[in-house]
Scaffold this motif. Structure first.
Motif, PDB file in Angstrom:
ATOM      1  N   HIS A   1       1.473  -7.029  -1.282  1.00 31.15           N
ATOM      2  CA  HIS A   1       2.407  -7.473  -0.242  1.00 31.15           C
ATOM      3  C   HIS A   1       2.955  -6.259   0.491  1.00 31.15           C
ATOM      4  O   HIS A   1       3.297  -5.248  -0.133  1.00 31.15           O
TER       5      HIS A   1
ATOM      6  N   SER B   1       4.060  -3.826  -2.556  1.00 32.14           N
ATOM      7  CA  SER B   1       3.799  -4.169  -3.955  1.00 32.14           C
ATOM      8  C   SER B   1       2.301  -4.192  -4.184  1.00 32.14           C
ATOM      9  O   SER B   1       1.536  -4.659  -3.344  1.00 32.14           O
TER      10      SER B   1
ATOM     11  N   THR C   1       1.881  -7.697 -11.528  1.00 32.17           N
ATOM     12  CA  THR C   1       2.608  -6.606 -10.910  1.00 32.17           C
ATOM     13  C   THR C   1       3.985  -6.532 -11.534  1.00 32.17           C
ATOM     14  O   THR C   1       4.544  -7.539 -11.961  1.00 32.17           O
TER      15      THR C   1
ATOM     16  N   SER D   1       7.763  -2.796  -7.099  1.00 30.90           N
ATOM     17  CA  SER D   1       7.385  -2.558  -5.706  1.00 30.90           C
ATOM     18  C   SER D   1       7.925  -1.197  -5.281  1.00 30.90           C
ATOM     19  O   SER D   1       8.838  -0.644  -5.909  1.00 30.90           O
ATOM     20  N   TYR D   2       7.386  -0.704  -4.205  1.00 34.11           N
ATOM     21  CA  TYR D   2       7.721   0.636  -3.712  1.00 34.11           C
ATOM     22  C   TYR D   2       8.396   0.506  -2.352  1.00 34.11           C
ATOM     23  O   TYR D   2       7.912  -0.204  -1.463  1.00 34.11           O
TER      24      TYR D   2
ATOM     25  N   GLU E   1       8.919  -2.738   1.967  1.00 39.78           N
ATOM     26  CA  GLU E   1       8.446  -2.669   0.590  1.00 39.78           C
ATOM     27  C   GLU E   1       6.946  -2.872   0.545  1.00 39.78           C
ATOM     28  O   GLU E   1       6.362  -3.544   1.403  1.00 39.78           O
TER      29      GLU E   1
ATOM     30  N   HIS F   1      -0.954 -10.484  -5.361  1.00 43.85           N
ATOM     31  CA  HIS F   1       0.183  -9.608  -5.639  1.00 43.85           C
ATOM     32  C   HIS F   1       0.136  -8.318  -4.825  1.00 43.85           C
ATOM     33  O   HIS F   1       0.630  -7.281  -5.260  1.00 43.85           O
TER      34      HIS F   1
END
Length: 536
Positions: A23, A345, A332, A335-336, A343, A21
């Protein structure tokens, strides 16, 4: 360095964390908005170039949910009359060749209406999606809608047009059938994607195969994810398939989500009692109680689906069949976003399974040393018996079955076949409970009206199939009483006598009103309905 090269470096760097998770995806440095690409159109069929017919011959037609515009095949809509064996020769009046294919003409046509010109071929071969008749002829529905010609409105007649664009009604001619070699043009709304329709066909084919191999005693359902789509698919198939006896829950390709606890609460139910109605078949309590269960997993089963498979086995609900799963159980939730549109995550929490040392050393975890998962367990301060044994390892099934490239090319599914074998074996070892009382023959094969008719015949004593109500725990049908029947007959006679006397009084009043007297001497008699008022 380009954006793609920088993205590769970041992926290699995050891979060193040995954590799921995680990424990183980079966007376009020159744009913060997503670029719009032309949506390709799809017709929902498999095609192959046929040099003899000078077009792309249809080998399979995707069905999907034909009643749904989004998940139904484009060529399965009513009135099109396109079948396997026909060849698509033109799209939007653009002639197709080996160089100019269907995908090229349908670029940017997703959701748009296109004109499909096809040549009627050999429809007796069948295969794939079917749709044709063995005689090579089919009656077009478009001819049924042309009411003017049949009512004499325009006086025009259908003409068979060969080698030119024609509607289904024109090509059909007077006999209302399409012949081999006819060229027909129909309008079709191209699909944005065939994924949903092909998925529906795949699930339908697997359900049919499981029912055939399991002799209608094994059910099947597939969960594409552990979110809204998977939950809706579960309730679409589960109430029907669970009644067959054993059940196969297919988690292959399930990317995870967060609804596994909802599904486990339902799958863990076992029959505790029978609800026996006065009429109809008995039902188990709870109503959706499960029999023997089998879970299918593969290398694409990940996240929450892995947790569901491991919990399924820990609870002793059944057998896990397939190959080892993905191995990512760090959760998770968000995401940011980056300034360039990319992005990132990151995992938010760990999942430590409750296990003592005895259970921990059984099954697929017997080869795991405490040091292997210490990095995961120590991060949360868990004990040695409470650790994440799935992260970076996955769930190893009880029955390991792999699909080879040859099996995939030939359309074989040895994992599904093995799951059916395990389900039938569990059925033999743990047969489902039978309802109490004497079973009524063929009771489940009739509708409510037929059951009610047979129940009345059984009550009258003239039925060979059913006898009086067999369950002694409930009151039988009301028995007839001769005294009650006699009293009811007397009441009917009294009512008839009273009605006759009333009619006679009304007739006498009518004659007196006309001046004919009460004796009925010289006056004329009129046949008036009962209850009619005299004319003044």
């Amino acid at each position: 360095a380009s954006v793609a090269e920088l993205s590769d470096v970041l992926r290699e760097m995050t891979a060193e964390l040995r954590s799921s998770h995680v990424h990183v995806s980079l966007g376009d440095a020159g744009s913060t908005a997503r670029r719009r690409s032309p949506a390709p159109g799809r017709l929902g069929c498999d095609l192959v170039w046929d040099a003899k017919m000078r077009g792309y011959r249809i080998t399979h037609i995707v069905g999907g949910d034909q009643w749904d515009d989004l998940t139904g095949g484009a060529l399965r809509k009513p009135g099109l009359n396109v079948a396997v064996g026909d060849a698509i020769v033109a799209l939007n009046r653009v002639t197709l060749t080996e160089e100019v294919g269907v995908d090229e003409v349908l670029t940017g046509k997703g959701g748009a209406e296109v004109m499909v010109t096809f040549k009627v071929g050999d429809r007796g071969g069948g295969g794939g999606g079917g749709g044709g008749r063995s005689t090579g002829e089919i009656a077009p529905a478009a001819a049924a809608s042309d009411k003017k010609n049949r009512s004499g409105g325009s006086g025009a007649k259908h003409k068979k047009t060969k080698g030119k664009d024609a509607t289904a009604a024109d090509a059909a001619g007077a006999n209302g059938t399409l012949k081999r070699g006819d060229v027909v043009s129909v309008r079709v709304r191209a699909m944005h994607s065939e994924l949903d329709a092909r998925y529906r066909d795949a699930v339908r084919d697997r359900t049919t195969r499981v029912a055939k191999l399991g002799k209608d005693q094994v059910g099947y359902l597939h969960l594409p994810d552990m979110e809204r789509t998977g939950y809706s698919e579960f309730w679409r198939h589960f109430p029907r398939e669970v009644k067959k006896g054993a059940l196969i829950v297919d988690l292959r390709g399930n990317a995870g989500g967060h609804i596994s606890e909802l599904l486990l609460a339902k799958l863990a139910q076992r029959p505790l009692a029978w609800d026996v109605p006065r009429r109809g078949a008995a039902a188990t309590y709870p109503s959706h109680a499960c029999g023997p269960l089998v879970v299918l997993v593969d290398e694409n089963t990940g996240s929450d689906a892995e947790l569901a498979a491991e919990a399924f086995r820990a609870l002793g609900l059944g057998v896990v069949v397939g190959c080892r799963t993905w191995g990512g159980l760090l959760t998770t939730s968000e995401s940011y976003g980056l300034v360039d549109g990319g992005e990132v995550s990151l995992p938010q929490s760990n999942v430590a399974l409750f296990r003592d040392e005895k259970v921990f050393a059984v099954g697929n975890n017997d080869a795991i040393e405490p040091e292997t998962s210490a990095s995961t367990g120590a991060a949360t301060g868990t004990a040695a018996s409470h650790r994440n044994v799935i992260e970076n390892r996955g769930v190893t099934p009880d029955v390991v079955v792999r699909i080879s490239p040859t099996d995939h090319a030939l359309g074989r599914d040895p994992q599904l076949d093995a799951a059916v074998e395990e389900a039938t074996r569990l059925l033999r070892e743990r047969p489902p409970p039978k309802p109490p009382g004497k079973k009524r023959p063929e009771d489940e094969h009739y509708d409510d009206v037929t059951r009610a008719t047979r129940a009345e015949e059984a009550f009258a004593g003239g039925s060979k199939h059913l006898k009086r109500w067999p369950f002694k725990t409930f009151a039988p049908f009301p028995q007839s009483d001769s005294s009650e029947e006699a009293s009811s007959d007397d009441e009917d006679d009294e009512d008839a006598t009273e009605s006759e006397s009333d009619s006679e009084r009304e007739d006498a009043n009518a004659r007196r009103a006309r001046g004919g007297g009460g004796g009925g001497g010289g006056g004329r008699k009129f046949n008036k309905p009962k209850g009619a008022k005299p004319k003044r």
